[in-house]
Write an enzyme that holds these catalytic residues in place. Sequence first.
Site, PDB file in Angstrom:
ATOM      1  N   GLY A  67      19.658  54.129 -18.952  1.00  0.00           N
ATOM      2  CA  GLY A  67      19.594  54.795 -17.604  1.00  0.00           C
ATOM      3  C   GLY A  67      20.995  54.620 -17.639  1.00  0.00           C
ATOM      4  N   ASP A  68      21.450  55.406 -16.406  1.00  0.00           N
ATOM      5  CA  ASP A  68      22.563  55.504 -15.903  1.00  0.00           C
ATOM      6  C   ASP A  68      22.340  56.164 -14.666  1.00  0.00           C
ATOM      7  OD1 ASP A  68      25.656  55.754 -16.184  1.00  0.00           O
ATOM      8  OD2 ASP A  68      25.999  57.756 -15.266  1.00  0.00           O
ATOM      9  N   THR A  69      23.468  55.840 -13.844  1.00  0.00           N
ATOM     10  CA  THR A  69      23.605  55.865 -12.101  1.00  0.00           C
ATOM     11  C   THR A  69      24.647  56.543 -11.997  1.00  0.00           C
ATOM     12  OG1 THR A  69      21.180  54.998 -11.812  1.00  0.00           O
ATOM     13  CG2 THR A  69      22.350  55.773 -10.265  1.00  0.00           C
TER      14      THR A  69
END
Length: 189
Positions: A67-69
């Site tokens: 994931g990436d935010t």
Amino acid sequence: MRLVLASSSPRRRDLLSRIGVVPDRIASPDIDETPRKGELARVYALRMAVEKAHAVARDADEIVVAGDTTVAVGRRILPQAADAAMQRGFLELLSGRRHHVWSAVCVIDFEGRARSRISDSIVRFKRLGPAEIDAYIASGEGLGKAGGYAIQGRAEALIDWMAGSHSGVVGLPLYETRALLRASDYPVE
């Protein structure tokens, strides 16, 4: 069936546990996280999630989740706050205004097929006075976090409005993650 979490973030591991998923292995991807010139935050977040997933070695019986935010004000991507000065600049910029938090997830299934989804949340901080900014920085909580804050901590009391995925702002959009895991035949209730 084994699941690999391609992240060194303890928040992502904790978020997965909320949907009953415990990684069998955790691997920290080593990629260049520099945004490309003119790259939009949404595109950047998706690219990072996909690159992180592909950067981790996967055995034939493993599914990879990454994931990436990304926090963005307009077209400006706010990276992880490296120090107090950077964090102060971010909080002053975010004070009293809305910003987007793009949270992307990528799952590579048993066959090596990558699927990804993204969540867009809009967050608005109240107008922050200098004393509030000083107190938040002194807590040490926002260092190393995109945009210089952590919604799951003290910053939550400074946010007066939000639309979207709370878990996405923390670091992994659980609705999208669950859907991708199920589509990859990983058992999620």
